[in-house]
Design an enzyme around this catalytic site. Structure first.
Site, PDB file in Angstrom:
ATOM      1  N   LEU A 148       0.861  -1.168   0.000  1.00  0.00           N
ATOM      2  CA  LEU A 148       0.000   0.000   0.000  1.00  0.00           C
ATOM      3  C   LEU A 148       0.903   1.226   0.000  1.00  0.00           C
ATOM      4  O   LEU A 148       1.950   1.228   0.642  1.00  0.00           O
ATOM      5  CB  LEU A 148      -0.903   0.029   1.241  1.00  0.00           C
ATOM      6  CG  LEU A 148      -1.926  -1.106   1.394  1.00  0.00           C
ATOM      7  CD1 LEU A 148      -2.695  -0.944   2.695  1.00  0.00           C
ATOM      8  CD2 LEU A 148      -2.886  -1.154   0.217  1.00  0.00           C
ATOM      9  N   ASP A 149       0.506   2.260  -0.722  1.00  0.00           N
ATOM     10  CA  ASP A 149       1.269   3.497  -0.694  1.00  0.00           C
ATOM     11  C   ASP A 149       1.412   3.993   0.737  1.00  0.00           C
ATOM     12  O   ASP A 149       0.574   3.694   1.600  1.00  0.00           O
ATOM     13  CB  ASP A 149       0.569   4.588  -1.520  1.00  0.00           C
ATOM     14  CG  ASP A 149       0.535   4.269  -3.001  1.00  0.00           C
ATOM     15  OD1 ASP A 149       1.366   3.466  -3.440  1.00  0.00           O
ATOM     16  OD2 ASP A 149      -0.334   4.823  -3.688  1.00  0.00           O
ATOM     17  N   ARG A 150       2.437   4.776   0.985  1.00  0.00           N
ATOM     18  CA  ARG A 150       2.688   5.294   2.330  1.00  0.00           C
ATOM     19  C   ARG A 150       1.443   5.931   2.931  1.00  0.00           C
ATOM     20  O   ARG A 150       1.095   5.666   4.088  1.00  0.00           O
ATOM     21  CB  ARG A 150       3.818   6.322   2.293  1.00  0.00           C
ATOM     22  CG  ARG A 150       4.107   6.958   3.659  1.00  0.00           C
ATOM     23  CD  ARG A 150       5.168   8.032   3.547  1.00  0.00           C
ATOM     24  NE  ARG A 150       4.678   9.142   2.711  1.00  0.00           N
ATOM     25  CZ  ARG A 150       5.435  10.177   2.346  1.00  0.00           C
ATOM     26  NH1 ARG A 150       6.701  10.226   2.720  1.00  0.00           N
ATOM     27  NH2 ARG A 150       4.924  11.139   1.601  1.00  0.00           N
ATOM     28  N   ARG A 263      -5.656   5.746  -7.920  1.00  0.00           N
ATOM     29  CA  ARG A 263      -5.413   7.187  -7.972  1.00  0.00           C
ATOM     30  C   ARG A 263      -5.353   7.689  -9.425  1.00  0.00           C
ATOM     31  O   ARG A 263      -5.931   8.726  -9.763  1.00  0.00           O
ATOM     32  CB  ARG A 263      -4.120   7.508  -7.230  1.00  0.00           C
ATOM     33  CG  ARG A 263      -4.166   7.138  -5.753  1.00  0.00           C
ATOM     34  CD  ARG A 263      -2.783   7.125  -5.117  1.00  0.00           C
ATOM     35  NE  ARG A 263      -2.175   8.460  -5.143  1.00  0.00           N
ATOM     36  CZ  ARG A 263      -0.920   8.685  -4.769  1.00  0.00           C
ATOM     37  NH1 ARG A 263      -0.148   7.672  -4.378  1.00  0.00           N
ATOM     38  NH2 ARG A 263      -0.435   9.908  -4.800  1.00  0.00           N
TER      39      ARG A 263
END
Length: 342
Positions: A148-150, A263
């Site tokens: 998962l992205d930060r 996104r």
């Protein structure tokens, strides 16, 4: 004819160049095929170290490829210091001797890297799991099978042993097409899609002007990867005058798992995620449709409003179907409640 797979084995991977490879440099082709895992410069170093062959023989990074060339490569053993265990609190949803499921908070990087040598999920798992890690690739470390992205929160599963890591990696690579893997996310986006449900089928690749960003690209481009997102609109949030919706709460189900997929896809159809500093910066004026204090809360949201809400997979050891879900984290919950104008 392509050369035989002389180096076939567990440490080597290979691919036969297609028509789209004609005239491309080897480092350019390899960087595109392995991206976003490695950059073109990293591909060049891999070639120069002798870990890449063309038709069974070492080659130079600038070698021009022809359709039918057989390219094989292996990733060298990692060098440098191992990540240090760190006593960092984890929200654990489930754990046994094979795997652990956690609810990752926004702001936590998954794996150590440039600028993030400490404070990552891997550092925390090394401390928490300790001797229960039986080894991934011969090294006592957690097996990361998806990321998962930060600044994305939510459910993640991590393997503790090699068989579990391989099985879960295969399930995620297959994206649930032949198994029972399911991943769904909750997102707050600017505006509202015209339909309550839909599918975005648009290939992703590197953005032309920034290698850290992704973009929708032509299907035939060398680094294009198929990307499919299914979305459903759960709520539409009104504006000051009851006109155009200012924002929406949506559920996204991934059929593929590309970097930044949700996104990029939502921005591509004109509904970027609230708070997204990379793909949604140009949409902040949508907040002007809201009255105060909702306008300020939405405009100042400090991360992409994205949460991995549900994860379903079959346990590799027990065969049990595992289902996990988590509620919106406090910041997203506050955002949604603020947008629900009476």
């Amino acid at each position: 004819m392509p050369a035989p797979d002389t180096r076939a084995g567990p440490d080597w991977e290979g691919m036969t160049a297609g028509d789209d490879a004609a005239g491309l440099r080897l480092d350019q082709w390899l960087g595109a095929k392995l991206g976003p895992d490695i950059s073109r410069s990293q591909a060049r170093r891999l070639i120069e170290s002798g870990d890449v062959t063309v038709n069974g023989a070492p080659a130079e990074p600038k070698k021009r490829l022809r359709p039918g060339d057989r390219i094989e490569w292996r990733q060298p053993e990692a060098v440098g210091a191992d990540p240090e265990p760190e006593d960092i609190a984890l929200d654990i949803l489930y754990e046994d001797r094979h795997l652990i499921v956690i609810d990752k908070p926004a702001g936590m990087v998954v794996h150590p890297g440039a600028g993030h040598a400490t404070g990552t999920l891997v550092n925390a798992l090394l401390f928490h799991c300790g001797d229960t890690l039986s080894g991934i690739g011969g090294v006592r470390r957690p097996g990361i099978v998806h990321r998962l992205d930060r600044d994305t929160s939510g459910v993640m599963v991590v393997a503790k042993d090699d068989p579990t890591h391989r099985a879960l990696s295969e399930a995620f690579a297959d994206h649930g097409r032949t198994g029972e893997l399911e991943r769904s996310y909750l997102a707050v986006v600017w505006g509202a899609p015209p339909r309550m449900a839909g599918t975005i089928d648009a290939p992703l690749g590197r953005a032309a002007n920034d290698r850290t960003r992704r973009a929708v690209v032509p299907e035939g481009r060398g680094d294009a990867r198929r990307a499919v997102t299914h979305f459903s609109v759960l709520k539409r949030f009104g504006s000051r005058d009851g006109g155009e919706p200012a924002a929406s709460l949506i559920e996204c189900r991934l059929e593929t798992g590309r970097t930044h997929q949700i996104r990029v896809h939502m921005a591509h159809i004109g509904h970027a995620l609230v708070g997204d500093p990379v793909y949604g910066a140009g949409y902040r004026t949508k907040a002007n449709l809201l009255p105060e204090p909702q306008r300020s809360i939405a405009a100042s949201f400090s991360r992409q409003a994205l949460h991995a809400a549900r994860l379903t997979f079959r346990h590799p050891a027990s065969g049990e179907l595992m289902r996990f879900s988590t509620a919106l984290p406090p910041d997203m919950d506050e955002l949604v409640k603020a947008l629900e104008i009476p």
